[in-house]
Design an enzyme around this catalytic site. Structure first.
Site, short mmCIF file in Angstrom:
data_model
loop_
_atom_site.label_atom_id
_atom_site.label_comp_id
_atom_site.label_asym_id
_atom_site.label_seq_id
_atom_site.Cartn_x
_atom_site.Cartn_y
_atom_site.Cartn_z
N ARG A 1 -5.03 10.46 -0.51
CA ARG A 1 -5.67 9.79 -1.65
C ARG A 1 -6.18 10.75 -2.73
O ARG A 1 -5.99 10.50 -3.92
CB ARG A 1 -6.80 8.87 -1.18
N SER B 1 -1.19 -4.46 7.17
CA SER B 1 -1.51 -3.51 6.11
C SER B 1 -1.05 -2.15 6.57
O SER B 1 -1.55 -1.63 7.59
CB SER B 1 -3.02 -3.51 5.85
N ASP C 1 -10.54 3.84 1.26
CA ASP C 1 -9.72 4.39 0.19
C ASP C 1 -10.36 4.22 -1.19
O ASP C 1 -10.15 5.05 -2.08
CB ASP C 1 -8.34 3.74 0.20
N ASP D 1 -0.75 -5.43 -2.56
CA ASP D 1 -1.88 -5.37 -3.49
C ASP D 1 -1.44 -5.01 -4.90
O ASP D 1 -1.74 -5.71 -5.87
CB ASP D 1 -2.92 -4.37 -3.00
#
Length: 408
Positions: A99, A180, A128, A18
């Site tokens: 995060r 992922s 996220d 990404d």
């Protein structure tokens, strides 16, 4: 959002699919804006190799690599572990509490750089995006946030790979290995591809799928033992060796991983409303949670121990939902810290082919009394006292039964 007003963007950069694509995409779609990349070192190891060269080559003006490993353990992992927080009974929150830490540091750098916006690579389907943006809002409520997955023309990871190939962006994955993944000191998650169908068994035996653990079938045929010391709920030593926070988890990761401990395959309820399936590897974390809970069973009184179950569930939801920087999460942590005042001692565990079993618990603050609990003769517990206790404890049931006319 006025794209022309965006002159400098700080990007949460992992070097994965990404964010690798996002750097050139930002420059193409936001008027050639400057992109400052920020990578957080949370213990992902070799994934950071060559990251600066890659970021600069794909268009970033600079790359910050922030070593946050110890802060990650002491300020995020340990408070969550002390709370016993496990999302939906299985997930040890490895991505969830990473995060907020990353986002806070990115805000600090964005303010230092006088950036106009912060960008992340989270999809519009995931948790996220919420975790990142709630943390950003807690420290920079007015800064603009760019989330390319909500506006670009790319609709899948396959589209991203095609974009990367067209722009000569080097990737560590291909269409056959396009899981992922998120890796840090605490865990590794796997999502996507064949895992999207819950009927499919994960390919544990496939080379390269498991990275932190071996499959239980490949674990040693002989059990391994480990002794972990705790002081006020915090692990301090392994097998008598005092270790710092990062080194301690690394050691337990090695031991747990070698014995196939900490592999979870689950379907979970995402915050955005859908169910998703993922495989998690959390070897050291699984050992620590088990040991900590075992020690609490010795050191906490009944009512506190039972109430901790309620706190653990709520704490896990808060962390999973991105509410780390909130008054409630902080208040619950303060409560948990109070409960841990006497959670000190040593726990011995037996590890065998993916299983964790207790093999001894001791504490100077143990509330367990062998003299009281024994089935042998004792002089401290009068069993006749139980008759009066049961009479009073059962009084509501007796009153109700008589009111209903039972027993006549």
């Amino acid at each position: 959002m006025d794209k022309a007003a965006i002159k400098k963007v700080v990007l949460a950069y992992s070097g994965g699919l990404d964010t690798s694509v996002i750097i050139p995409w930002l420059k193409e779609n936001y008027g050639g804006c400057e992109v400052v990349a920020v990578s957080a070192d949370l213990g992902q190891g070799a994934e950071l190799d060559g990251l600066e060269e890659k970021a600069l080559r794909t268009g970033a003006s600079k790359l910050y690599v922030e070593d946050l490993k110890e802060e990650f353990v002491t300020d995020f992992i340990y408070p969550t572990m002390k709370a016993g927080a496990v999302y939906e009974g299985q997930y040890l929150l490895g991505t969830s509490f990473a995060r907020p830490l990353i986002a806070r540091r990115i805000v600090e750098i964005a303010l230092r750089e006088n950036a106009d916006a912060i960008c992340h690579g989270c999809t519009g389907k995931g948790n996220d995006q919420v975790r990142f943006e709630l943390a950003i809002k807690a420290f920079a409520p007015d800064i603009k946030i760019i989330a390319p997955w909500r506006e670009w023309e790319l609709k899948s990871r396959e589209d991203e790979i095609a974009y990367a190939e067209a722009h000569n962006i080097p990737l560590r994955i291909n269409r056959e290995t396009n899981y992922s993944k998120d890796k840090n000191l605490w865990h590794l998650s796997h999502e996507g591809m064949d895992l999207e169908n819950p009927q499919n068994e994960p390919t544990y035996q496939k080379p390269g799928f498991l990275e932190m653990c071996v499959s239980p079938e490949r674990a040693p045929d002989k059990a391994a033992y480990v002794k972990i010391a705790f002081e006020q709920g915090i692990p301090t030593a392994v097998d008598g060796e005092k270790l710092g926070p990062v080194a301690l988890i690394e050691k337990l990761n090695q031991l747990g991983g070698a014995n196939g401990v900490g592999i979870v395959d689950m379907v979970e309820n995402r915050l955005v409303g859908m169910k998703s399936r993922g495989v998690y590897e959390t070897p050291g974390g699984t050992i620590l949670y088990f040991a900590h809970r075992a020690l609490e069973s010795l050191c906490l009184d009944r009512d506190t121990q039972h109430y901790m179950e309620v706190v653990a569930n709520r704490y896990a939801e808060l962390v999973y939902f991105g509410h780390w920087f909130t008054p409630l999460r902080e208040a619950l942590s303060a409560f948990v810290d109070k409960t841990q005042e006497f959670v000190t001692g040593e726990v011995t565990l037996k590890l065998y082919k993916g299983n964790v079993m207790p093999a001894g618990i001791e504490s100077p603050y143990s509330l367990y009394s062998e003299e009281i609990a024994t089935f042998n003769e004792d002089e401290v517990y009068d069993q006749n006292d139980s008759a009066g206790f049961i009479t009073l404890f059962g009084l509501p049931a007796v009153v109700r039964a008589k009111k209903l006319g039972k027993g006549k």
